[in-house]
Scaffold this motif. Structure first.
Motif, PDB file in Angstrom:
ATOM      1  N   MET A 198     -25.971  57.086  15.339  1.00  0.00           N
ATOM      2  CA  MET A 198     -24.839  57.524  15.967  1.00  0.00           C
ATOM      3  C   MET A 198     -24.815  56.876  17.585  1.00  0.00           C
ATOM      4  SD  MET A 198     -23.346  60.091  14.222  1.00  0.00           S
ATOM      5  CE  MET A 198     -22.558  61.338  14.839  1.00  0.00           C
ATOM      6  N   ILE A 199     -23.601  56.535  17.978  1.00  0.00           N
ATOM      7  CA  ILE A 199     -23.530  55.910  19.323  1.00  0.00           C
ATOM      8  C   ILE A 199     -22.943  57.035  20.269  1.00  0.00           C
ATOM      9  CG2 ILE A 199     -23.521  53.749  18.607  1.00  0.00           C
ATOM     10  CD1 ILE A 199     -20.480  53.736  18.934  1.00  0.00           C
ATOM     11  N   THR A 200     -23.264  57.021  21.432  1.00  0.00           N
ATOM     12  CA  THR A 200     -22.721  57.888  22.484  1.00  0.00           C
ATOM     13  C   THR A 200     -21.463  57.045  23.164  1.00  0.00           C
ATOM     14  OG1 THR A 200     -24.897  59.046  22.645  1.00  0.00           O
ATOM     15  CG2 THR A 200     -23.048  59.443  24.258  1.00  0.00           C
ATOM     16  N   VAL A 201     -20.470  57.764  23.254  1.00  0.00           N
ATOM     17  CA  VAL A 201     -19.480  57.302  24.240  1.00  0.00           C
ATOM     18  C   VAL A 201     -18.753  58.516  24.891  1.00  0.00           C
ATOM     19  CG1 VAL A 201     -18.803  55.580  22.502  1.00  0.00           C
ATOM     20  CG2 VAL A 201     -17.758  57.859  22.113  1.00  0.00           C
ATOM     21  N   THR A 202     -17.901  58.119  25.839  1.00  0.00           N
ATOM     22  CA  THR A 202     -17.405  59.177  26.864  1.00  0.00           C
ATOM     23  C   THR A 202     -15.925  59.233  26.628  1.00  0.00           C
ATOM     24  OG1 THR A 202     -19.244  58.196  28.078  1.00  0.00           O
ATOM     25  CG2 THR A 202     -17.491  59.663  29.263  1.00  0.00           C
ATOM     26  N   ARG A 203     -15.751  60.710  26.760  1.00  0.00           N
ATOM     27  CA  ARG A 203     -13.952  60.835  26.811  1.00  0.00           C
ATOM     28  C   ARG A 203     -13.589  60.577  28.029  1.00  0.00           C
ATOM     29  NH1 ARG A 203     -12.282  63.977  22.265  1.00  0.00           N
ATOM     30  NH2 ARG A 203     -13.859  64.754  21.109  1.00  0.00           N
ATOM     31  N   LEU A 204     -12.334  60.774  28.186  1.00  0.00           N
ATOM     32  CA  LEU A 204     -11.669  60.375  29.634  1.00  0.00           C
ATOM     33  C   LEU A 204     -12.018  61.283  30.756  1.00  0.00           C
ATOM     34  CD1 LEU A 204      -8.094  59.147  28.703  1.00  0.00           C
ATOM     35  CD2 LEU A 204     -10.120  57.661  29.203  1.00  0.00           C
ATOM     36  N   ASP A 205     -12.292  62.654  30.207  1.00  0.00           N
ATOM     37  CA  ASP A 205     -12.582  63.780  30.953  1.00  0.00           C
ATOM     38  C   ASP A 205     -14.059  63.659  31.504  1.00  0.00           C
ATOM     39  OD1 ASP A 205     -13.757  64.762  28.802  1.00  0.00           O
ATOM     40  OD2 ASP A 205     -12.760  66.535  28.665  1.00  0.00           O
ATOM     41  N   GLY A 206     -14.757  62.761  30.864  1.00  0.00           N
ATOM     42  CA  GLY A 206     -16.218  62.534  31.301  1.00  0.00           C
ATOM     43  C   GLY A 206     -17.227  63.180  30.465  1.00  0.00           C
ATOM     44  N   ARG A 207     -16.636  63.952  29.263  1.00  0.00           N
ATOM     45  CA  ARG A 207     -17.708  64.614  28.339  1.00  0.00           C
ATOM     46  C   ARG A 207     -18.137  63.455  27.344  1.00  0.00           C
ATOM     47  NH1 ARG A 207     -14.602  68.887  25.216  1.00  0.00           N
ATOM     48  NH2 ARG A 207     -12.898  67.439  25.580  1.00  0.00           N
ATOM     49  N   HIS A 208     -19.389  63.604  27.168  1.00  0.00           N
ATOM     50  CA  HIS A 208     -19.860  62.500  26.016  1.00  0.00           C
ATOM     51  C   HIS A 208     -20.065  63.186  24.557  1.00  0.00           C
ATOM     52  CE1 HIS A 208     -21.690  60.026  29.259  1.00  0.00           C
ATOM     53  NE2 HIS A 208     -21.767  61.161  30.082  1.00  0.00           N
ATOM     54  N   PHE A 209     -19.727  62.248  23.621  1.00  0.00           N
ATOM     55  CA  PHE A 209     -20.008  62.702  22.383  1.00  0.00           C
ATOM     56  C   PHE A 209     -20.317  61.394  21.546  1.00  0.00           C
ATOM     57  CE2 PHE A 209     -15.829  60.731  22.429  1.00  0.00           C
ATOM     58  CZ  PHE A 209     -15.504  60.051  21.238  1.00  0.00           C
ATOM     59  N   ALA A 210     -21.076  61.930  20.262  1.00  0.00           N
ATOM     60  CA  ALA A 210     -21.526  60.882  19.399  1.00  0.00           C
ATOM     61  C   ALA A 210     -20.462  60.688  18.279  1.00  0.00           C
ATOM     62  CB  ALA A 210     -22.984  61.246  19.126  1.00  0.00           C
ATOM     63  N   VAL A 211     -20.578  59.393  17.811  1.00  0.00           N
ATOM     64  CA  VAL A 211     -19.787  59.133  16.597  1.00  0.00           C
ATOM     65  C   VAL A 211     -20.444  58.277  15.563  1.00  0.00           C
ATOM     66  CG1 VAL A 211     -18.703  56.872  17.671  1.00  0.00           C
ATOM     67  CG2 VAL A 211     -17.372  58.100  16.147  1.00  0.00           C
ATOM     68  N   ASN A 212     -20.335  58.335  14.448  1.00  0.00           N
ATOM     69  CA  ASN A 212     -20.886  57.509  13.352  1.00  0.00           C
ATOM     70  C   ASN A 212     -20.289  56.152  13.354  1.00  0.00           C
ATOM     71  OD1 ASN A 212     -21.861  56.121  11.135  1.00  0.00           O
ATOM     72  ND2 ASN A 212     -21.723  57.915  10.065  1.00  0.00           N
ATOM     73  N   PRO A 213     -20.928  54.982  13.835  1.00  0.00           N
ATOM     74  CA  PRO A 213     -20.366  53.614  13.914  1.00  0.00           C
ATOM     75  C   PRO A 213     -19.830  53.087  12.636  1.00  0.00           C
ATOM     76  CG  PRO A 213     -22.658  53.474  14.188  1.00  0.00           C
ATOM     77  CD  PRO A 213     -22.443  55.051  14.318  1.00  0.00           C
ATOM     78  N   ASP A 214     -20.407  53.606  11.698  1.00  0.00           N
ATOM     79  CA  ASP A 214     -20.026  53.275  10.154  1.00  0.00           C
ATOM     80  C   ASP A 214     -18.679  53.596   9.803  1.00  0.00           C
ATOM     81  OD1 ASP A 214     -22.402  51.641   9.882  1.00  0.00           O
ATOM     82  OD2 ASP A 214     -23.294  53.613   9.272  1.00  0.00           O
ATOM     83  N   LEU A 215     -18.177  54.523  10.634  1.00  0.00           N
ATOM     84  CA  LEU A 215     -16.963  55.295  10.256  1.00  0.00           C
ATOM     85  C   LEU A 215     -15.831  54.708  11.118  1.00  0.00           C
ATOM     86  CD1 LEU A 215     -17.932  58.793   9.502  1.00  0.00           C
ATOM     87  CD2 LEU A 215     -17.600  57.019   7.806  1.00  0.00           C
ATOM     88  N   ILE A 216     -16.201  53.622  12.245  1.00  0.00           N
ATOM     89  CA  ILE A 216     -14.962  53.192  12.944  1.00  0.00           C
ATOM     90  C   ILE A 216     -14.238  52.159  12.134  1.00  0.00           C
ATOM     91  CG2 ILE A 216     -14.640  52.079  15.150  1.00  0.00           C
ATOM     92  CD1 ILE A 216     -17.183  53.367  16.084  1.00  0.00           C
ATOM     93  N   ALA A 217     -12.969  52.306  12.023  1.00  0.00           N
ATOM     94  CA  ALA A 217     -12.427  51.227  11.261  1.00  0.00           C
ATOM     95  C   ALA A 217     -11.455  50.283  12.249  1.00  0.00           C
ATOM     96  CB  ALA A 217     -11.216  51.962  10.356  1.00  0.00           C
ATOM     97  N   ARG A 218     -11.410  50.543  13.467  1.00  0.00           N
ATOM     98  CA  ARG A 218     -10.646  49.551  14.422  1.00  0.00           C
ATOM     99  C   ARG A 218     -11.057  50.154  15.749  1.00  0.00           C
ATOM    100  NH1 ARG A 218      -7.124  50.376  10.606  1.00  0.00           N
ATOM    101  NH2 ARG A 218      -5.657  51.967  11.748  1.00  0.00           N
TER     102      ARG A 218
END
Length: 93
Positions: free
Chosen positions: A1-21
């Protein structure tokens, strides 16, 4: 998982294998394989770097935890073509 930041400053993790674009215009948008979209504060280059680092970490972990090669107890035999001097054909013609 990679951690990214929403515009409101909250962090969340996303599975990079599921990123299409990934789009950047000017906000960075991750489009997932299921069509979900996430706007993040990181640049497209930063997200790509995070994905590359994640994949490198996965490979390094797999490599470091791989069992040692097993000792060979048998060998494969190599079958050589028949010797033409014994009168047998090698099947070339």
């Amino acid at each position: 998982m990679i951690t990214v930041t929403r515009l409101d400053g909250r962090h969340f993790a996303v599975n990079p294998d599921l990123i299409a674009r990934i789009f950047e215009s000017p906000d960075t948008i991750l489009v997932m394989a299921d069509g979900a979209r996430f706007i993040v504060t990181e640049s497209m280059a930063a997200v790509i770097d995070k994905i590359a680092a994640f994949r490198a970490q996965v490979i390094a972990t797999a490599y470091s935890e791989a069992p040692a090669p097993a000792k060979r107890t048998s060998h494969l035999s190599v079958i050589h073509p028949a010797d033409p001097s014994d009168g047998t054909s090698t099947g070339g013609q």
